[in-house]
Design an enzyme around this catalytic site. Structure first.
Site: not given
Length: 463
Positions: A69-70, A222
């Protein structure tokens, strides 16, 4: 038998599983490493995916990517990557996070707007850092994607417009789970101008096809992939011990935690996935083992030979700084040492208990947001530790089940691919081959050690 593929493009590696779309049985799998670091050229992810999937995807009917992520992947007018992607664990945007929170009126404003209070890991804070520190490169940016978005786009030959899903989008800092929509005003405030963002696809929508003809599902983050792979039910809370530690649960409504401890994410099915993340999880065990001159098996032996509570020794395991609580500049520290308790066993035990205490705080934060918690599912590399499995029920204070070791993020991506392939209203029901291993617990037994941990944390860090 229709086959589907799930791809887990994580911080450290790329894993691919090919499954029977009806049963979820894994028929083949592969993996390849990613470069270490907190930023990387996304082409390394594509190279790793190509190596991990070599010879595996020729006959699959559908594929999906679950990614870390991110991360910030910025592209120019030609679709080329402008700079190496900043990953979730890159802390250089910590000041930018503080600035953004203050500029818009504080944590409550952000929590109400997007269900999250921005921290250094979020994409929006990285965009602010990018605009301030690399303005010439930033001027070339046309669009921004997440790691899984970029890989999904590449799987389709970069022919279709980029897409994402609501689960991964909810970790950007500019998409609202409550509104089910982008908050482009927040993105513009952070970056200084508009950027193109991927369209948010429906959970089981087919977003394209590979050049070989396989259907491409939307993919997800994820943690959302792991929830799908585990078949997460209401009342189950996942404690995942990987590079980072996460505590998350299926929930029926958005959360808005102004403390910032609970991230109000969406999931990959149309629901919600409130989550608490710590930077320090399984690597605490490896570091403690190295300090004690042993390996992970030796650490287990030492920790299990010591008494609960480690005779007063407490480790605050902030070895890489910390995200929850927000302590990016912190370091790890040992407390309560005396001549009579300064033994390898107590140090080992304190390492395991300290890591788990940070996650226990996350569990408390989730329940404070109204999340139902009846059982913990312990997963990830750290769950392979016998000491972790034995000590977790004591520290967490509720029943703990350890599902069999599996690539749950990749399995979740494969399950999403099977869902998109089927056209059914719900994901297929896949069951674990082996029942989860249950461990006994005592709700009150870990109170003393959690209280000592909290006392040292407050005394040293004020939180």
């Amino acid at each position: 038998m229709a086959l589907v593929a799930g791809i887990d493009s994580s911080t450290q590696s790329c894993k691919v599983v090919v499954c029977d779309s009806t049963t979820g049985e894994v028929v083949r799998e592969g993996r390849a490493p990613h470069p270490d670091g907190t930023e990387t050229d996304p082409r390394h992810w594509w190279t790793a995916l190509s190596h991990a999937s070599s010879g595996l995807l020729d006959d699959v009917a559908a594929v999906s990517v679950a990614g870390q992520q991110h991360g910030m992947v910025v592209i120019d007018d030609e679709g080329e990557v402008v700079r190496p992607a900043l990953l979730w664990n890159d802390g250089r945007s910590a000041r930018a996070a503080d600035d953004l929170v203050e500029e818009l009126g504080g944590p409550r404003v952000w929590a109400d707007a997007i269900g999250n209070v921005p921290v250094a890991g979020f994409t929006i804070t990285k965009l602010r850092w990018f605009s301030e520190h690399e303005p010439e490169l930033a001027s070339r940016a046309r669009g921004v994607m997440l790691p899984h978005d970029w890989l999904t786009w590449r799987l389709g030959g970069a022919r279709q417009a980029p897409t994402t899903d609501r689960g991964d989008a909810s970790g950007t800092g500019y998409w609202s789970p409550s509104e089910n929509a982008y908050r482009t005003d927040l993105l513009v405030h952070a970056f200084g101008r508009e950027l193109e963002v991927p369209r948010v696809a429906a959970p089981s929508e087919a977003v394209g096809r590979t050049p070989e003809g396989a259907l491409i599902a939307p993919g997800t983050g994820d943690n959302m992939g792991a929830a799908l792979g585990l078949g997460l039910r209401t009342g189950d809370v996942v404690v995942s011990l990987g590079t980072s530690g996460t505590v998350f649960a299926a929930h029926d409504r958005p959360t808005h935690d102004a403390t910032g401890a609970v991230c109000g994410y969406a999931d990959a099915t149309g629901g919600h996935l409130p989550l608490v993340c710590t930077l320090n999880a399984a690597r605490v065990l490896g570091s403690a083992a190295s300090m004690l001159g042993t390996d992970l098996a030796g650490l287990d032996h030492l920790a299990l030979g010591a008494r609960p509570g480690a005779e007063g020794v407490v480790l605050l395991p902030y070895l890489d700084g910390e995200r929850t609580p927000v302590l990016p500049e912190a370091s790890g520290s040992l407390h309560g040492l005396r001549r009579d308790n300064m033994t390898p066993g107590n140090i080992a035990r304190a390492a395991v208990e300290g890591m788990l205490c940070g996650l226990a705080d996350g569990l408390v934060a989730l329940t404070a947001q109204g999340v139902r918690a009846e059982r913990v599912l312990l997963v990830g590399g750290g769950a392979r530790s016998a000491a972790v499995r034995a000590i977790a029920p004591l520290v967490l204070g509720m029943p703990v089940a350890t599902p069999p070791a599996a690539e749950y993020v990749a399995l979740g991506a494969a399950r999403q691919a099977a869902w998109a392939l089927s056209g059914d209203p719900l994901p297929p029901e896949w069951t674990l081959d082996t029942p989860a291993e249950e461990a006994a617990h005592s709700p009150e037994a870990g109170n003393g050690l959690r209280e000592r941990y909290a006392e040292y944390r407050r005394a040293l860090h004020g939180v």
